[in-house]
Design an enzyme around this catalytic site. Sequence first.
Site, short mmCIF file in Angstrom:
data_model
loop_
_atom_site.label_atom_id
_atom_site.label_comp_id
_atom_site.label_asym_id
_atom_site.label_seq_id
_atom_site.Cartn_x
_atom_site.Cartn_y
_atom_site.Cartn_z
N SER A 161 12.75 63.61 53.22
CA SER A 161 13.47 64.21 54.32
C SER A 161 12.84 63.75 55.64
CB SER A 161 13.44 65.73 54.23
OG SER A 161 12.11 66.19 54.40
N LYS A 162 13.41 64.20 56.73
CA LYS A 162 12.97 63.74 58.06
C LYS A 162 11.47 63.86 58.26
CE LYS A 162 16.56 65.14 57.46
NZ LYS A 162 16.61 66.29 56.58
#
Length: 514
Positions: A255-256
């Site tokens: 994820s980010k």
Amino acid sequence: MSVRVRFAPSPTGLLHVGALRDALHKFLLARHSGGTNILRIEDTDRTRYNADSEKEFIETLHWAGIDFDEGPHIGGPHAPYRQSVRKEKGIYAEWIQVLLSKGFAYKAFDTPEELAAMREQQTANKVNTGYFGGIWRDATPSQVAEAEAAGKTYVIRQRIPRDTTIVVEDLIRGRIEWDSNTVDDPVLIKTDGMPTYHFAAMVDDHIMGITHIMRGEEWISSAPKHVCLFEAFGWDKPVFVHCPVIVGNDGKKLSKRHGATRVLDYKAQGYLPHALKNFIALIGWSPGDEREAMTEAELIEAFDLSGMQPSPGKFDIDKLKWINGIHIRGVSASELVSVVLQYVCDEYVREYWTNFVEESPMPGKAPIVGTDVLAKLDKIASADSAYVASILPMLQERVVTLADFGDGAEFFFDDLPSMDQKAVDKWFKQEHVRGLFSRLLADIGRVPCSVESYDALLKQYQVDLSLEKLGPIVHPVRVALTGKTAGPGLFELMAVLGPDRMKVRLERALELCV
RNA sequence: GCUCCGGUCGUCUAGCGGUUCAGGACAUCGCCCUCUCACGGCGGAGAUCGAGGGUUCGAAUCCCUUCCGGAGUACCA
């Protein structure tokens, strides 16, 4: 039978590295085996559909060099390739009718509230959550007719067989078994008449002659439903290939917070599309021998499903950097300029850097500002192309990403490059340096502008000054000319700079020697 | 909770019962090359193969148990 595989994204957001890997596997398998790579858009969820997202997918895949033989943009024998359009054509309605009439599917009139209550009940009793029958799986025809007559909305669910074992043969993991009583009855057709993934994807895969259902391992738990569907229809089953996913350093889904996940951001940061592909292919797959950095052709030739690993892999940015460096060094001299120029002029690359600001990893140091990166890159773009063509090859083996060319080349374009003060302090205070600079200033006009002549010239200085090493000559001159202590070979760089540019810089350096 | 999947150096991996007290690559350290930085070359450190039991003359490789991690558990895909 020829391989047919499909990349079937649901255009709901950005294209991230996990999806690229999925697309890459299929691309590689199809190209390796002379098969067919199909693009199919799975847009059955109308609430999440996003037109920008589809544009993002197309742009990214195009950049990555992953192409298709059939798809919504090029057509093909199984058009349309967009599920919302296929739904309009009545394809799913036709096949659900088959299932209904054979008794492998049934209408269920439960309301969302009833389903929520059921789940709550199941959780409280610590049993499997899911729809294992409710009242509608075994409802009588008259009950169903009554509900329909009352205008109740319904979904159509798959009737999973009970008291049996469901077997999925997975190419990577082997035989996987389920007690069919632990598999709930999934929704096939939603209240709005749209098919779910479970139904649309399997029907399309069969119709389109897909030979390998390749997908992420998060689909394993749905696989028994899909197998049952094929069996209900009496269709031949394709080969199931559940690929391991890419995870972050903490072992969780990427994820980010693990860094960039959007593929276009890697493009913006200056990674070559093939380097990214090469790197991503190596996570969870190996050619079986010790090859790592491979050309596109080698990768296609080597790719084989038997080299797939069952366990998830982590995204190691350091290895990506290494492999990117190798591929940058592999770019031919004739192509280098256009590769860099195309990069600098790319719309998304510019947008990315324009908005980029990041804290420096070293506390107390200035943050990294994207506009500075862009400004340096722009100097390359606006300079004389012959000059650029002579500069770039010198930087080629010192660079990790295309963005690094900006920093490396900057001093070639500034008449008076900014000086590294520590380097000035170290070298310009030495006694011989002032004389060295003025002598060089006088000599550069009369000596030919070539690597050989500058090499000979500076070595002559060394002899004349009876210096044991070349360093005391080379280092001050390098600082005078470039402002830095590191960079391309001095003689090479002098030959590119030429006497006029060197003159200005040496005069400035002379003033700094006090 | 339930159901599945996974577990070899920090990381990506080779390995498919013996030729492996585990090979390669990235990262790391050192040396060499050298005008610097890189590139390249060489070398070091780094994994008792998650753990415990079996089977076998012999197991990272087969079986059982166990621990840890992950995924799914939606009228999302």
